[in-house]
Design a protein around this motif. Structure first.
Motif, PDB file in Angstrom:
ATOM      1  N   ILE A  25       0.834  -1.207   0.000  1.00  0.00           N
ATOM      2  CA  ILE A  25       0.000   0.000   0.000  1.00  0.00           C
ATOM      3  C   ILE A  25       0.866   1.254   0.000  1.00  0.00           C
ATOM      4  CG2 ILE A  25      -1.690   1.342   1.322  1.00  0.00           C
ATOM      5  CD1 ILE A  25      -2.892  -1.283   2.268  1.00  0.00           C
ATOM      6  N   THR A  26       1.975   1.236   0.752  1.00  0.00           N
ATOM      7  CA  THR A  26       2.879   2.390   0.773  1.00  0.00           C
ATOM      8  C   THR A  26       3.377   2.704  -0.629  1.00  0.00           C
ATOM      9  OG1 THR A  26       3.617   1.939   3.041  1.00  0.00           O
ATOM     10  CG2 THR A  26       5.061   3.301   1.684  1.00  0.00           C
ATOM     11  N   LYS A  27       3.824   1.670  -1.360  1.00  0.00           N
ATOM     12  CA  LYS A  27       4.289   1.883  -2.736  1.00  0.00           C
ATOM     13  C   LYS A  27       3.145   2.382  -3.617  1.00  0.00           C
ATOM     14  CE  LYS A  27       6.615  -0.322  -6.643  1.00  0.00           C
ATOM     15  NZ  LYS A  27       5.720   0.339  -7.613  1.00  0.00           N
ATOM     16  N   GLN A  28       1.946   1.821  -3.429  1.00  0.00           N
ATOM     17  CA  GLN A  28       0.794   2.245  -4.221  1.00  0.00           C
ATOM     18  C   GLN A  28       0.469   3.722  -3.967  1.00  0.00           C
ATOM     19  OE1 GLN A  28      -1.938  -0.871  -2.816  1.00  0.00           O
ATOM     20  NE2 GLN A  28      -2.246  -1.469  -4.957  1.00  0.00           N
ATOM     21  N   LEU A  29       0.528   4.134  -2.700  1.00  0.00           N
ATOM     22  CA  LEU A  29       0.240   5.524  -2.364  1.00  0.00           C
ATOM     23  C   LEU A  29       1.266   6.469  -2.990  1.00  0.00           C
ATOM     24  CD1 LEU A  29      -0.833   5.278   1.387  1.00  0.00           C
ATOM     25  CD2 LEU A  29      -2.243   6.127  -0.495  1.00  0.00           C
ATOM     26  N   ILE A  30       2.546   6.092  -2.910  1.00  0.00           N
ATOM     27  CA  ILE A  30       3.591   6.923  -3.511  1.00  0.00           C
ATOM     28  C   ILE A  30       3.366   7.034  -5.020  1.00  0.00           C
ATOM     29  CG2 ILE A  30       6.064   7.059  -4.027  1.00  0.00           C
ATOM     30  CD1 ILE A  30       6.566   5.780  -1.262  1.00  0.00           C
TER      31      ILE A  30
END
Length: 322
Positions: A25-30
């Motif tokens: 999710i962190t990568k998706q948000l970035i």
């Protein structure tokens, strides 16, 4: 709560995927912030009645799965909120398009416990096998990842409505409006209407909303109100969240608080089937700080999602369970 795509009882030898959903999710948000897109780019809410559905079981995905699948849809431009596991798709005779990429969801699995030395199944006092709950990540594919044929069309006919077809009376969202009314009454929060801004004021413990009739639809009104309610849960006499109670000059805490409120509102809005949360904020200075925050500390989302769960729990029952 998470939805399993194929709930089964597994033995202890079951291998759990060590990949963390929060890292994904962190990568998706970035990626989302860098793309300039926002949560308002969700064209699929009309086609699946505001839900993210498993194409075989018809069950709704919940919890952090909502965030992960929502981001997957935005980043890939998918039109329908329908996902299936590989084996589920095979059972339904779907043909996958070459090169399709999966999303990851947490699935609920119960593992039967065995004695390490004897290998015998452990049992409780009633003689029933002792089971341990586990939440491994499973790969699921959006319906767009499969070739257009009669089998795919059957799923679409069963689970979707035409994009222009109204999904409900836009004048009311009874469950959402009831939640707002009961929460502000229980917490003795002053609710004001008027002006052209929506915000929570910690010093006055009050929420101000633009008049209901000025919102584009009832979902926008309810989801915006829930966003501000999420902020209010951080007050000193409630969850006492550092990101809300920190001085206004602490910009890092300010951006953390906005992420907590937005992610909490997204999860909770899906839970009550009210899915037009019209942010994350797309002003360039917000995006830059969100990106810097996540890239500087990729593990921060673990704590943020924990605080999101506390926030939602407090809205539902008023209990401070840290």
């Amino acid at each position: 709560m998470t939805i399993s795509t194929a709930p089964k009882t597994k033995e202890k030898s079951f291998k759990v995927n060590t990949l963390k959903q929060e890292e994904i999710i962190t990568k998706q948000l970035i990626d989302l912030f860098k793309s300039g897109k926002t949560f308002s780019d969700r064209r699929w809410t009309d086609t699946t009645m505001g839900e993210l559905l498993n194409g075989k079981t018809k069950k709704s995905y919940q919890g952090t799965n909502v965030i992960s699948l929502s981001l997957d849809m935005i980043l890939n431009g998918f039109d329908h909120g329908i996902y299936l596991g590989f084996h589920q798709a095979k059972e339904l005779k779907l043909s996958m398009i070459k090169g399709s990429k999966s999303a990851k969801v947490k699935a609920f699995v119960e593992i039967i416990q065995k004695d390490d030395k004897t290998g015998e199944i452990k049992r409780d006092k009633q003689g029933e096998p002792i089971k341990k709950a586990c939440f491994p990540l499973k790969s699921v594919f959006n319906i767009a990842c499969f070739k257009d044929d009669e089998y795919k069309q059957k799923i679409l006919d069963r689970l979707t409505v035409a994009p222009g077809e109204p999904k409900k009376d836009i004048g009311n969202h009874h469950e959402g409006e009831k939640i707002i009314e009961e929460y502000v009454k229980r917490e003795k929060i002053k609710l004001n209407y008027g002006g052209n801004q929506c915000f929570y004021c910690p010093s006055l413990d009050s929420i101000t909303l633009v008049k209901k009739e000025n919102f584009k639809d009832i979902e926008a009104f309810v989801s915006t109100a829930i966003h501000e309610i999420c902020h209010s849960t951080g007050a000193k006499h409630r969850l006492n969240r550092d990101s809300l109670t920190a001085p206004n000059s602490n910009k890092k805490q300010y951006y953390i608080e906005e992420l907590i409120a937005e992610l909490s509102a997204t999860i909770y809005s899906y839970k009550i089937k009210c899915t037009t949360v019209d942010k994350l904020n797309n002003h360039s200075h917000y995006l830059k700080n969100y990106i810097n925050l996540l890239e500087a500390n990729p593990n921060i989302l673990f704590d943020l999602l924990k605080q999101c769960n506390q926030c939602i729990k407090f809205i539902e029952d008023g209990k401070n369970e840290k």
